[in-house]
Each structure stands twice: as structure tokens, then as C-alpha cells.
Motif scaffolding. Structure first.
Motif, short mmCIF file in Angstrom:
data_model
loop_
_atom_site.label_atom_id
_atom_site.label_comp_id
_atom_site.label_asym_id
_atom_site.label_seq_id
_atom_site.Cartn_x
_atom_site.Cartn_y
_atom_site.Cartn_z
N THR A 269 0.85 -1.19 0.00
CA THR A 269 0.00 0.00 0.00
C THR A 269 0.89 1.24 0.00
OG1 THR A 269 -0.06 -0.01 2.42
CG2 THR A 269 -1.85 -1.15 1.28
N ARG A 270 0.28 2.39 -0.23
CA ARG A 270 1.01 3.65 -0.14
C ARG A 270 0.03 4.76 0.20
NH1 ARG A 270 2.70 5.58 -6.26
NH2 ARG A 270 0.71 5.23 -7.31
N LEU A 271 0.56 5.90 0.63
CA LEU A 271 -0.28 7.06 0.94
C LEU A 271 -0.29 8.03 -0.22
CD1 LEU A 271 0.54 8.01 4.65
CD2 LEU A 271 -1.18 6.44 3.78
N ASP A 272 -1.43 8.69 -0.40
CA ASP A 272 -1.51 9.72 -1.44
C ASP A 272 -1.12 11.07 -0.86
OD1 ASP A 272 -3.73 10.64 -0.02
OD2 ASP A 272 -5.18 9.79 -1.42
N GLU A 273 -1.32 12.13 -1.64
CA GLU A 273 -0.84 13.45 -1.23
C GLU A 273 -1.61 14.04 -0.07
OE1 GLU A 273 -3.24 14.05 -5.12
OE2 GLU A 273 -2.00 12.52 -4.15
N VAL A 274 -2.78 13.49 0.28
CA VAL A 274 -3.52 13.99 1.44
C VAL A 274 -3.46 13.02 2.61
CG1 VAL A 274 -5.05 15.43 0.06
CG2 VAL A 274 -5.72 13.06 0.56
N GLY A 275 -2.59 12.02 2.51
CA GLY A 275 -2.37 11.11 3.62
C GLY A 275 -3.33 9.95 3.72
N GLU A 276 -4.09 9.68 2.66
CA GLU A 276 -5.01 8.54 2.67
C GLU A 276 -4.35 7.33 2.03
OE1 GLU A 276 -7.86 8.47 4.22
OE2 GLU A 276 -7.59 10.55 4.83
N VAL A 277 -4.66 6.15 2.56
CA VAL A 277 -4.05 4.92 2.07
C VAL A 277 -4.63 4.54 0.72
CG1 VAL A 277 -5.66 3.38 3.28
CG2 VAL A 277 -3.36 2.58 2.72
N GLN A 278 -3.75 4.11 -0.19
CA GLN A 278 -4.14 3.75 -1.55
C GLN A 278 -3.48 2.44 -1.95
OE1 GLN A 278 -6.39 5.36 -3.18
NE2 GLN A 278 -6.50 7.25 -1.96
N PRO A 279 -4.01 1.75 -2.97
CA PRO A 279 -3.38 0.51 -3.44
C PRO A 279 -1.98 0.76 -4.01
CG PRO A 279 -5.64 0.70 -4.25
CD PRO A 279 -5.27 2.04 -3.67
N ALA A 280 -1.12 -0.22 -3.84
CA ALA A 280 0.18 -0.23 -4.50
C ALA A 280 0.34 -1.62 -5.12
CB ALA A 280 1.30 0.12 -3.54
N LEU A 281 1.20 -2.47 -4.58
CA LEU A 281 1.28 -3.83 -5.12
C LEU A 281 0.00 -4.62 -4.85
CD1 LEU A 281 4.97 -4.83 -4.31
CD2 LEU A 281 4.01 -4.08 -6.49
N ALA A 282 -0.68 -4.29 -3.77
CA ALA A 282 -1.99 -4.89 -3.50
C ALA A 282 -3.06 -3.97 -4.08
CB ALA A 282 -2.20 -5.08 -2.01
N GLU A 283 -3.93 -4.51 -4.90
CA GLU A 283 -4.97 -3.67 -5.49
C GLU A 283 -6.20 -3.57 -4.60
OE1 GLU A 283 -5.71 -5.37 -9.29
OE2 GLU A 283 -7.01 -6.97 -8.52
N ARG A 284 -6.33 -4.48 -3.63
CA ARG A 284 -7.42 -4.39 -2.65
C ARG A 284 -7.09 -5.28 -1.46
NH1 ARG A 284 -9.37 -7.35 -6.97
NH2 ARG A 284 -10.02 -9.50 -6.52
N TRP A 285 -7.83 -5.07 -0.35
CA TRP A 285 -7.61 -5.84 0.87
C TRP A 285 -8.89 -5.84 1.68
CZ3 TRP A 285 -4.89 -1.57 -0.66
CH2 TRP A 285 -5.25 -0.35 -0.07
N THR A 286 -8.99 -6.82 2.57
CA THR A 286 -10.18 -6.91 3.41
C THR A 286 -9.85 -7.64 4.70
OG1 THR A 286 -12.50 -7.65 3.47
CG2 THR A 286 -10.93 -9.11 2.40
N SER A 287 -10.64 -7.34 5.75
CA SER A 287 -10.53 -8.05 7.02
C SER A 287 -11.86 -7.94 7.74
CB SER A 287 -9.42 -7.46 7.89
OG SER A 287 -9.38 -8.12 9.15
N LEU A 288 -12.32 -9.05 8.30
CA LEU A 288 -13.58 -9.04 9.04
C LEU A 288 -13.37 -8.76 10.52
CD1 LEU A 288 -15.40 -12.10 7.40
CD2 LEU A 288 -15.69 -9.66 6.90
N ASP A 289 -12.21 -9.13 11.03
CA ASP A 289 -11.99 -9.01 12.47
C ASP A 289 -10.75 -8.21 12.85
OD1 ASP A 289 -10.03 -10.73 11.62
OD2 ASP A 289 -10.62 -12.41 12.91
N GLY A 290 -10.00 -7.70 11.87
CA GLY A 290 -8.78 -6.96 12.15
C GLY A 290 -7.59 -7.84 12.44
N LYS A 291 -7.79 -9.16 12.52
CA LYS A 291 -6.69 -10.08 12.79
C LYS A 291 -6.24 -10.81 11.54
CE LYS A 291 -6.44 -12.60 16.43
NZ LYS A 291 -6.72 -13.58 17.50
N THR A 292 -7.16 -11.17 10.69
CA THR A 292 -6.83 -11.86 9.45
C THR A 292 -7.07 -10.91 8.28
OG1 THR A 292 -7.43 -14.01 10.38
CG2 THR A 292 -7.30 -13.84 7.98
N TRP A 293 -5.99 -10.55 7.61
CA TRP A 293 -6.06 -9.61 6.50
C TRP A 293 -5.73 -10.34 5.20
CZ3 TRP A 293 -7.50 -4.48 6.60
CH2 TRP A 293 -7.67 -3.91 7.87
N VAL A 294 -6.58 -10.17 4.20
CA VAL A 294 -6.40 -10.81 2.90
C VAL A 294 -6.11 -9.72 1.87
CG1 VAL A 294 -7.42 -12.27 1.13
CG2 VAL A 294 -7.97 -12.67 3.55
#
Length: 508
Positions: free
Chosen positions: A61-86
Motif C-alpha cells: 500500500t502507499r499514501l496519497d498526497e492527502v495522507g489517505e491509504v491507496q493501493p500499490a502492489l496490492a490492489e485491494r484488501w479486506t478483514s472481518l476481524d482486524g486479525k486476518t487480512w487478505v
């Protein structure tokens, strides 16, 4: 051999002969420091090294010019519980040597970082909560944590993915001299004597650059960087505030993006008995420094006085927390109450040239402290020395050090507070109660509740006076007219967007 920075200075003074101009399609960037670990991206985080590493590597991932997280090598991600991230990786991305950037390669990076060797690095220490790494297919990476982490995608912006075969074959030391990443440029060589990283465009990169080459040049002195810009021996660089009018009068452009950090003097309380163990002493030092004067006179009014570890653009900033009042009489009274009415010695170290007006600010802080009877002395130190002190926890000979509370590279208050906590492998400030509160806040998944918890921590760190809070810092970049499409994100240029307008050769 004359050092490159001295050569630039002589050119600026009209002494000696100018070197031949570089190729018109090569971007030259002047920075305060090259990475102490060269092409090993795990032994520092953010700061000057990011100018080099962001050209060579990518994170998930990377940050954009306003400090928000954006895709980099990962184009998307998800987690239901904050412990397991896909994480789902981009398809078809390759390293500069042609090897595929897939989930297996990313998994190799994380497995090394959580190994005993990896955990000794700054980045590896931040990955300590990863319990398991899996790559079930070429595009799927699964990171399982020991406890929920609501900001993991933000934290991964500083974790660069390296080509695993080269890392394994060369080892960290060898890889540092011949790094292989997926960024827009690939390294030709590190010129250690000339203090330059010389790169060419990486045709394999998913972030294909618009210029043929890049040179990142270490110019530690702010005045030298300013003169190098004026003489057009560099195209882009961090500059100081003192000569903004001169730079603009010479046709140069200046941009001042927020830097996500608070300028501060860290107070070392671990490893020895020290007057700084007493919170009254730490508060006295804060009341002794006129932050308003520093902001107006040394930062041209562009950096707001601060009394907390978060800047206004960082999650966790509390607008109700005012800076410590400038009150020398109160400082003296607090010192007397703590048993230090006769003052004490305070040796401060720090890198200069990395932030606007930093040398003048640190000297001003020492002068303010001397005025209340504290025998303060500021000593400039090389960047590599400060990195080593932070890694080893060896603070012998100094009592405090210049240490910006920076939320970069992922713009969350957790990052600077981890540095000022017992979680740091070799802590310089360790308050168990504050550390417990920090750990508790780190597992709150609800955004609103987590923001409130971080604001409470900002207040607690203000009251504890864990550092001498000074001012919110800004980054100041200057560039020549031939630089087009300059965007600053996460305190570094977005190299793949930059174009060079070539109306003729550079001014020699």
C-alpha cells in the motif's frame, strides 16, 4: 577528490569550473541524506532514505498526497476481524530483474521480517504482531495477526517488497549494494564517494516513469541545496525557508506540503538516573522554550506551535491541547521544586539539514534552556549516528536528541507513540501506563472510538512532557521550471508522475 556538496558550493560562489550538465532526460534530486543502509529498506523508516527507496521499491500500500491509504502492489484488501487480512495483489507486476511480483514473493518478505534476524531491523520490529503468513495462490497474501490491528494497511506503506531470490542469495549486506525492487527505477550504482544513487528507468515497473534516469544526491547542507537549485545542478530538492524569496526571484517554484510531524527534542529517561526522570523537570523544559517565536521567526509563520505528538493532519490530533506557555519563571520554579535549582547539564544531539531551519531551531532551544539555568549544548550528528543510537539504545554522552514525532509513513498517531513507548526494542522513554493505553487503542476497530482513544493519548503525552514539543513542521521543496507534474505524497516526490520540460541544456 572534492566532495560533491563542496563542488556545488564553489560553483555557487563562482569559483572553479562547472562540470558538464547531465543528460536532459535525467532528474536530479538533492536530499539531506542517502540511506545509511543503502539499498536495504528495512533498517530505517521514512525520512530522507524514502527519497531513494520509493524510487526502487513498492509496498503493498502507499499514501496519497492527502495522507489517505491507496493501493500499490496490492490492489485491494479486506478483514472481518482486524486479525486476518487478505490482500489481492496486482496481476503481471515484475521486479526489475524480470522475476514476478506475486504472493509468494511478498510472503517471503514478511517471513524474513518476522524471523529472528528480521526482528532486529526497524521495519521488522514493527511487524512483531504477525503470527502467520500464507500465499494460497499467486495473487492472494494472507497475514494473520496476534491481535486486531485496524490500521495494518496504513502501516504496510513502509514495508517494501524485495526480490526474494536476490535477498536470499546476497544476504542483507550484499543486497544493500545491489537492490532489486519493482519501483519505477533500478539502481545502476551507489557512488559512495560522490554520495549519489544513480538509477535508470525500470521498464518492468507498473509505475513506469516519464524520465530516463534519476540521480538522488546527498547534499547535507541546506544552503548548498538552495544554491544547487539556483545553479540548476539539481532539478528538485528540499530547501530551507531563509531563501524562499531568492529562489522564487530566480524563477524557481516552491511547494510546502504538510509533513505529518511535530518537531521535538526527545528526552532520554531510560538506562540511567537522570533529572529527566522527574516530570516536573520535563515540564520545566517545555515552559522554557518560546514556541511562538520559533514559529514566527524561524519557520516564517508556516509551522504552528505544538504541545502534542500529533500534527493537525494526523488521526489523533486534539485541537483542545494548547502548546506549553512560554513561562521562564514557572520553569525555574519547577526546577527548584524538583531539586534542580542550580540547573544541570543537558547534551542534545541531532541531524541538521533534514528539516526547514532545524539548525537554527535547535540552537534556539539550547539558548532558551540556558536562560533558565540548564547547561544545554546542541551537537550536530550524522544521520547514520542517530540511526545507530536508535537501534542500539546507546545514549552514552547525550541526554536528549532531535527526534521529530512523525506519523509518516502511514499518518497515524500510533507510529510516533510506539517510538516513545516501552514497545520500542531499545526504548529511550518508557511509561508502562502510557504503553498499556497505546496497546489498548491499537485494537479498537471503530474509527470514532479509536480517534477518541488516540486523542486521550495525545493529552497524556502532553502532560507527561515526553519531549520538548516545538512546532508542526512543514516540508519545503523547490524545483526548476523544467520540472512538471510534481506531486508530493508521504513526504517524497511521486517519481513516476514527473516530467521534464527540455527547452535546452541546464544552466551550467
Amino acid at each position: 577528490m572534492i566532495r560533491l556538496s563542496l563542488l556545488f558550493l564553489l560553483i555557487g560562489l563562482g569559483v572553479g569550473c562547472s562540470p558538464p550538465p547531465p543528460p536532459a532526460d535525467v532528474l536530479r534530486v538533492g536530499v539531506p541524506a542517502l540511506p545509511a543502509s543503502w539499498g536495504d529498506p528495512y533498517r530505517a523508516e521514512g525520512g530522507p532514505p524514502a527519497h531513494t527507496w520509493s524510487a526502487l521499491f513498492d509496498g503493498l500500500t502507499r499514501l496519497d498526497e492527502v495522507g489517505e491509504v491507496q493501493p500499490a502492489l496490492a490492489e485491494r484488501w479486506t478483514s472481518l476481524d482486524g486479525k486476518t487480512w487478505v490482500f489481492t495483489l496486482r496481476d503481471g507486476v515484475r521486479f526489475s530483474n524480470g522475476a514476478p511480483v506475486n504472493a509468494s514473493a511478498a510472503a517471503a518478505t514478511f517471513r524474513w521480517l518476522i524471523s529472528p534476524a528480521g526482528r532486529t531491523t526497524i521495519i521488522g520490529a514493527r511487524m512483531r504482531d504477525i503470527a502467520a503468513v500464507a500465499a494460497p495462490d499467486a495473487r492472494t497474501l494472507i497475514l494473520t495477526l496476534q491481535s486486531p490491528d485496524p490500521v495494518l494497511p496504513r502501516r504496510l506503506t513502509s514495508t517494501m517488497i524485495v526480490e526474494p531470490e536476490a535477498w536470499l542469495r546476497l544476504g542483507p549486506a550484499g543486497f544493500a549494494k545491489a537492490p532489486i525492487g519493482s519501483g519505477p527505477f533500478r539502481l545502476e550504482r551507489f557512488d559512495e564517494r560522490g554520495r549519489r544513487a544513480i538509477m535508470t528507468a525500470n521498464p518492468q515497473s507498473w509505475r513506469a516513469p516519464r524520465v530516463a534516469g534519476l540521480e538522488v544526491i546527498e547534499l547535507t547542507d541546506e544552503a548548498v541545496r538552495n544554491q544547487a537549485l539556483i545553479s540548476q545542478h539539481i532539478d528538485l530538492g528540499r530547501v530551507g525557508l531563509d531563501e524562499l524569496g531568492l529562489l522564487e526571484a530566480r524563477g524557481l517554484s516552491v511547494v510546502t506540503p504538510p509533513s505529518m510531524q511535530v518537531m521535538a527534542i526527545a528526552l532520554v529517561t531510560e538506562g540511567r538516573a537522570t533529572p529527566l526522570d522527574d516530570v516536573r523537570v520535563r515540564q520545566a523544559l517545555n515552559h522554557a522554550v518560546d514556541k511562538g517565536a520559533i514559529s514566527q521567526m524561524l519557520l516564517a509563520g508556516r509551522g504552528a506551535p505544538s504541545g502534542q505528538p500529533a500534527s493537525r493532519v494526523t488521526a489523533g490530533y486534539d485541537p483542545s491541547i494548547a502548546p506549553y506557555d512560554y513561562d521562564p519563571e514557572r520553569s525555574i520554579a519547577l526546577l527548584k521544586a524538583a531539586g534542580y535549582g542550580d540547573g544541570f547539564d543537558l547534551a542534545i544531539e541531532g541531524v541538521i539539514g533534514a528539516l526547514p531551519a532545524d539548525a537554527a531551531i535547535y540552537q534556539a532551544v539550547a539558548s532558551y534552556l540556558i536562560a533558565i539555568g540548564v547547561r544545554a549544548e546542541f551537537r550536530p550528528a550524522p544521520y547514520a549516528t542517530m540511526v545507530s543510537r536508535n537501534q542500539t539504545g546507546r545514549w552514552d554522552g547525550i541526554d536528549a536528541f532531535a527526534n521529530p514525532l512523525t506519523a509518516a509513513p502511514y499518518n497515524d498517531l500510533r507510529k510516533p507513540l510506539e517510538t516513545y513507548s516501552c514497545l520500542k526494542p531499545k526504548p529511550f522513554f518508557c511509561d508502562p501506563a502510557l504503553t498499556e493505553a497505546l496497546i489498548a487503542s491499537s485494537s479498537i476497530m471503530d474509527v470514532g472510538q479509536r480517534t477518541l482513544a488516540l486523542q486521550r493519548l495525545s493529552r497524556a503525552y502532553h502532560d507527561a512532557a515526553a519531549s520538548i514539543y516545538l512546532a508542526e513542521q512543514i516540508d519545503v521543496f523547490g524545483h526548476t521550471p523544467r520540472v512538471k507534474n510534481l506531486v508530493i505524497a508521504n513526504r517524497v516526490p511521486v517519481y513516476e508522475l514527473i516530467e521534464l520540460k527540455n527547452d535546452g541544456p541546464r544552466t551550467p
